[in-house]
Design a protein around this motif. Structure first.
Motif, PDB file in Angstrom:
ATOM      1  N   LEU A 173       0.805  -1.217   0.000  1.00 50.67           N
ATOM      2  CA  LEU A 173       0.000   0.000   0.000  1.00 50.67           C
ATOM      3  C   LEU A 173       0.839   1.268   0.000  1.00 50.67           C
ATOM      4  O   LEU A 173       0.398   2.315  -0.481  1.00 50.67           O
ATOM      5  CB  LEU A 173      -0.936   0.013   1.210  1.00 50.67           C
ATOM      6  CG  LEU A 173      -2.030  -1.056   1.231  1.00 50.67           C
ATOM      7  CD1 LEU A 173      -2.862  -0.944   2.498  1.00 50.67           C
ATOM      8  CD2 LEU A 173      -2.927  -0.959  -0.002  1.00 50.67           C
ATOM      9  N   GLN A 174       2.065   1.191   0.541  1.00 53.39           N
ATOM     10  CA  GLN A 174       2.892   2.385   0.675  1.00 53.39           C
ATOM     11  C   GLN A 174       4.039   2.450  -0.332  1.00 53.39           C
ATOM     12  O   GLN A 174       4.549   3.521  -0.615  1.00 53.39           O
ATOM     13  CB  GLN A 174       3.471   2.461   2.093  1.00 53.39           C
ATOM     14  CG  GLN A 174       2.441   2.776   3.162  1.00 53.39           C
ATOM     15  CD  GLN A 174       1.836   4.156   3.012  1.00 53.39           C
ATOM     16  OE1 GLN A 174       0.784   4.308   2.398  1.00 53.39           O
ATOM     17  NE2 GLN A 174       2.485   5.163   3.557  1.00 53.39           N
ATOM     18  N   GLY A 175       4.485   1.310  -0.809  1.00 60.99           N
ATOM     19  CA  GLY A 175       5.582   1.292  -1.764  1.00 60.99           C
ATOM     20  C   GLY A 175       6.953   1.207  -1.122  1.00 60.99           C
ATOM     21  O   GLY A 175       7.947   0.954  -1.787  1.00 60.99           O
ATOM     22  N   GLY A 176       7.028   1.433   0.179  1.00 69.65           N
ATOM     23  CA  GLY A 176       8.303   1.386   0.884  1.00 69.65           C
ATOM     24  C   GLY A 176       8.134   1.912   2.287  1.00 69.65           C
ATOM     25  O   GLY A 176       7.008   2.134   2.761  1.00 69.65           O
ATOM     26  N   GLY A 177       9.262   2.132   2.964  1.00 67.67           N
ATOM     27  CA  GLY A 177       9.252   2.530   4.360  1.00 67.67           C
ATOM     28  C   GLY A 177       9.741   3.946   4.597  1.00 67.67           C
ATOM     29  O   GLY A 177       9.237   4.900   4.003  1.00 67.67           O
ATOM     30  N   PRO A 178      10.761   4.119   5.440  1.00 66.63           N
ATOM     31  CA  PRO A 178      11.209   5.465   5.805  1.00 66.63           C
ATOM     32  C   PRO A 178      11.687   6.294   4.623  1.00 66.63           C
ATOM     33  O   PRO A 178      11.507   7.515   4.612  1.00 66.63           O
ATOM     34  CB  PRO A 178      12.346   5.211   6.804  1.00 66.63           C
ATOM     35  CG  PRO A 178      12.775   3.803   6.552  1.00 66.63           C
ATOM     36  CD  PRO A 178      11.529   3.078   6.142  1.00 66.63           C
ATOM     37  N   THR A 228       6.677  -5.330   6.242  1.00 66.94           N
ATOM     38  CA  THR A 228       7.139  -5.695   4.896  1.00 66.94           C
ATOM     39  C   THR A 228       7.976  -4.612   4.228  1.00 66.94           C
ATOM     40  O   THR A 228       8.301  -4.715   3.044  1.00 66.94           O
ATOM     41  CB  THR A 228       5.932  -6.030   3.989  1.00 66.94           C
ATOM     42  OG1 THR A 228       5.037  -4.911   3.962  1.00 66.94           O
ATOM     43  CG2 THR A 228       5.202  -7.261   4.500  1.00 66.94           C
ATOM     44  N   ILE A 229       8.330  -3.560   4.970  1.00 62.86           N
ATOM     45  CA  ILE A 229       9.109  -2.466   4.396  1.00 62.86           C
ATOM     46  C   ILE A 229      10.549  -2.522   4.914  1.00 62.86           C
ATOM     47  O   ILE A 229      10.884  -3.337   5.772  1.00 62.86           O
ATOM     48  CB  ILE A 229       8.488  -1.109   4.779  1.00 62.86           C
ATOM     49  CG1 ILE A 229       8.402  -0.992   6.310  1.00 62.86           C
ATOM     50  CG2 ILE A 229       7.123  -0.945   4.130  1.00 62.86           C
ATOM     51  CD1 ILE A 229       8.101   0.383   6.822  1.00 62.86           C
ATOM     52  N   GLU A 230      11.402  -1.639   4.404  1.00 57.63           N
ATOM     53  CA  GLU A 230      12.726  -1.478   4.993  1.00 57.63           C
ATOM     54  C   GLU A 230      12.613  -0.683   6.280  1.00 57.63           C
ATOM     55  O   GLU A 230      11.685   0.138   6.423  1.00 57.63           O
ATOM     56  CB  GLU A 230      13.674  -0.775   4.010  1.00 57.63           C
ATOM     57  CG  GLU A 230      13.604   0.746   3.961  1.00 57.63           C
ATOM     58  CD  GLU A 230      12.474   1.324   3.126  1.00 57.63           C
ATOM     59  OE1 GLU A 230      12.386   2.557   2.995  1.00 57.63           O
ATOM     60  OE2 GLU A 230      11.657   0.526   2.588  1.00 57.63           O
ATOM     61  N   ASP A 231      13.511  -0.907   7.233  1.00 53.67           N
ATOM     62  CA  ASP A 231      13.537  -0.027   8.403  1.00 53.67           C
ATOM     63  C   ASP A 231      14.638   1.016   8.284  1.00 53.67           C
ATOM     64  O   ASP A 231      14.684   1.965   9.059  1.00 53.67           O
ATOM     65  CB  ASP A 231      13.647  -0.802   9.727  1.00 53.67           C
ATOM     66  CG  ASP A 231      14.756  -1.836   9.750  1.00 53.67           C
ATOM     67  OD1 ASP A 231      15.848  -1.540   9.237  1.00 53.67           O
ATOM     68  OD2 ASP A 231      14.530  -2.929  10.283  1.00 53.67           O
ATOM     69  N   MET A 232      15.533   0.856   7.289  1.00 54.69           N
ATOM     70  CA  MET A 232      16.554   1.870   7.028  1.00 54.69           C
ATOM     71  C   MET A 232      16.943   1.831   5.558  1.00 54.69           C
ATOM     72  O   MET A 232      16.948   0.764   4.932  1.00 54.69           O
ATOM     73  CB  MET A 232      17.793   1.643   7.896  1.00 54.69           C
ATOM     74  CG  MET A 232      18.874   2.695   7.694  1.00 54.69           C
ATOM     75  SD  MET A 232      20.248   2.515   8.865  1.00 54.69           S
ATOM     76  CE  MET A 232      21.318   3.845   8.311  1.00 54.69           C
ATOM     77  N   ALA A 233      17.240   3.006   5.013  1.00 58.58           N
ATOM     78  CA  ALA A 233      17.714   3.118   3.638  1.00 58.58           C
ATOM     79  C   ALA A 233      18.850   4.130   3.569  1.00 58.58           C
ATOM     80  O   ALA A 233      18.834   5.137   4.286  1.00 58.58           O
ATOM     81  CB  ALA A 233      16.578   3.551   2.702  1.00 58.58           C
ATOM     82  N   ARG A 234      19.820   3.830   2.739  1.00 52.94           N
ATOM     83  CA  ARG A 234      20.925   4.755   2.503  1.00 52.94           C
ATOM     84  C   ARG A 234      21.105   4.907   1.000  1.00 52.94           C
ATOM     85  O   ARG A 234      20.786   3.994   0.228  1.00 52.94           O
ATOM     86  CB  ARG A 234      22.235   4.252   3.113  1.00 52.94           C
ATOM     87  CG  ARG A 234      22.122   3.743   4.535  1.00 52.94           C
ATOM     88  CD  ARG A 234      23.473   3.486   5.158  1.00 52.94           C
ATOM     89  NE  ARG A 234      24.047   4.744   5.645  1.00 52.94           N
ATOM     90  CZ  ARG A 234      25.268   4.842   6.166  1.00 52.94           C
ATOM     91  NH1 ARG A 234      26.052   3.770   6.232  1.00 52.94           N
ATOM     92  NH2 ARG A 234      25.721   6.000   6.621  1.00 52.94           N
ATOM     93  N   GLY A 235      21.624   6.050   0.583  1.00 57.67           N
ATOM     94  CA  GLY A 235      21.783   6.223  -0.847  1.00 57.67           C
ATOM     95  C   GLY A 235      22.698   7.375  -1.218  1.00 57.67           C
ATOM     96  O   GLY A 235      22.999   8.250  -0.407  1.00 57.67           O
ATOM     97  N   MET A 236      23.131   7.338  -2.460  1.00 55.86           N
ATOM     98  CA  MET A 236      23.863   8.452  -3.060  1.00 55.86           C
ATOM     99  C   MET A 236      23.215   8.773  -4.390  1.00 55.86           C
ATOM    100  O   MET A 236      22.874   7.873  -5.167  1.00 55.86           O
ATOM    101  CB  MET A 236      25.344   8.110  -3.276  1.00 55.86           C
ATOM    102  CG  MET A 236      26.116   9.254  -3.914  1.00 55.86           C
ATOM    103  SD  MET A 236      27.905   8.938  -4.006  1.00 55.86           S
ATOM    104  CE  MET A 236      28.468  10.508  -4.698  1.00 55.86           C
ATOM    105  N   ILE A 237      22.998  10.063  -4.622  1.00 53.49           N
ATOM    106  CA  ILE A 237      22.393  10.526  -5.864  1.00 53.49           C
ATOM    107  C   ILE A 237      23.355  11.486  -6.537  1.00 53.49           C
ATOM    108  O   ILE A 237      23.882  12.392  -5.881  1.00 53.49           O
ATOM    109  CB  ILE A 237      21.057  11.247  -5.605  1.00 53.49           C
ATOM    110  CG1 ILE A 237      20.109  10.366  -4.780  1.00 53.49           C
ATOM    111  CG2 ILE A 237      20.399  11.656  -6.917  1.00 53.49           C
ATOM    112  CD1 ILE A 237      19.823  10.898  -3.408  1.00 53.49           C
ATOM    113  N   THR A 238      23.604  11.296  -7.813  1.00 55.33           N
ATOM    114  CA  THR A 238      24.364  12.272  -8.589  1.00 55.33           C
ATOM    115  C   THR A 238      23.437  12.909  -9.615  1.00 55.33           C
ATOM    116  O   THR A 238      22.443  12.307 -10.030  1.00 55.33           O
ATOM    117  CB  THR A 238      25.573  11.648  -9.304  1.00 55.33           C
ATOM    118  OG1 THR A 238      25.111  10.703 -10.284  1.00 55.33           O
ATOM    119  CG2 THR A 238      26.485  10.945  -8.315  1.00 55.33           C
TER     120      THR A 238
END
Length: 353
Positions: A173-178, A228-238
């Motif tokens: 329903l949400q597509g993901g978490g935090p 069913t979601i992640e509880d943490m996400a990390r990323g780099m965007i250029t």
């Protein structure tokens, strides 16, 4: 009464009751809430009665066919943003849709294109853009106080802040978490202050370490067995202009602060932390830090609704639009795709508006 903006609310949950409706009512000299729609008929009727809206519906298509409406707030779970927005635009309405724009990039692009073609406002619930710290810093940026902003850090971190209500832990329903819930706010804030550069490449990782077990819930106990979601996400965007963003977002992580929402900007003439606002520069051979002694205190949500009403009635542009929504959706979905594949993802240029 006939000159007032006729507003409908789709989704009678917490965000509608706590944010949209109270702040629309502050504009009651210029708007009238004419209908409430929710898939649970009792909720729609109860809320409509509470705010004295003359109509309540469980089907927004029926609502649009039966009631004259000028503008709509869409306050549903993320999965339903796209169909509700498209139906509203087709019915000739301006739309304030809660974040994130949609579930997929294609949906966000169709929403933006439909609004552009119909000549209707499509804006999103990125209320941090209306924060006094952001508005003040934007004026500094517009006067070139930071110069070229080439790097940013984004943090939306909670120590144990998994929502214990609603559908926030339901990926379908949400597509993901935090990342898609709170991270998107700070990411949008950074992008807004950076001039919304076009994304180029993203690399993301997600974790599910704490959400699927019992623990201390600072926002109430959560359904850890159906998490069913992640509880943490990390990323780099250029970005295509050479800028970059590092992002951390978590509902639950072993960190000191219970709740941290912040953006750090780095430019060639100055930098800044946004919450609280502090600007860092070198002037006259001195390193200086600047903090405001006063900022306006009007609520972010109040300004968001007030400015949406202004835009609908006067035609003035909103500070959040469909094109930016597509860029944001590309980044969010790209980060999730990258995390799933374990490799960087190239963002394709699909903007048509």
């Amino acid at each position: 009464m006939t000159n007032k903006l006729k507003v409908a609310i789709i989704g009678a949950g917490g965000i509608a009751q706590a944010v949209h409706i109270p702040n629309y009512l502050k504009c009651s000299d210029r708007i009238e809430i004419v209908a409430i729609c929710d898939v649970v008929p009792e909720k729609a009727r109860e809320l409509a009665s509470e705010v004295k809206a003359p109509y309540a519906f469980s089907d927004y298509v029926e609502m649009f066919n039966m009631v004259e409406i000028d503008a709509v707030s869409i306050c549903t779970p993320n999965k339903f943003h796209y169909p509700a927005t498209m139906a509203a635009i087709e019915a000739g309405c301006h739309v304030l849709c809660e974040k994130p724009p949609a579930m997929t990039v294609e949906e966000a692009a169709e929403m933006a294109e439909a609004a552009e073609k119909a000549g209707k406002i499509l804006t999103y619930g990125f209320h941090y853009r209306h924060a006094p710290e952001v508005e003040a810093l934007k004026r500094f940026i517009d006067h070139d106080e930071l110069g070229e902003i080439y790097a940013a850090n984004v943090r939306a971190m909670r120590r144990r802040g998994i929502p214990g209500w609603g559908v926030f832990t339901n990926k379908e329903l949400q597509g993901g978490g935090p990342l898609i819930d709170i991270g998107v706010h700070m990411l949008d804030t950074a992008l807004y202050l950076m001039g919304y550069p076009e994304p180029d490449t993203v690399f993301g990782v997600t974790y599910q370490k704490l959400g699927k077990q019992k623990g201390v819930g600072l926002m109430g106990p959560w359904d850890w067995e159906n998490f069913t979601i992640e509880d943490m996400a990390r990323g780099m965007i250029t970005f295509k202009n050479g800028a970059s963003i590092l992002l951390d977002s978590a509902f639950a992580a072993n960190v000191e602060k219970h709740d941290e929402m912040n953006v750090t900007l780095m430019g060639d003439k100055g930098g800044a932390d946004v919450f609280p606002l502090k600007i860092y520069q070198e002037k006259h051979d001195v390193l200086i830090d600047t903090t405001p002694s006063h900022l306006p205190v009007k609520g972010h949500h109040e300004l968001e609704i007030e400015r949406f009403v202004d835009a609908c009635l006067s035609g003035t542009p909103t500070i959040s639009n469909g094109k930016e929504g597509v860029f944001l959706q590309q980044i969010i979905n790209g980060l999730y795709e990258s995390a799933e594949k374990g490799e960087a993802v190239k963002i394709e240029s699909i903007i048509k508006v």
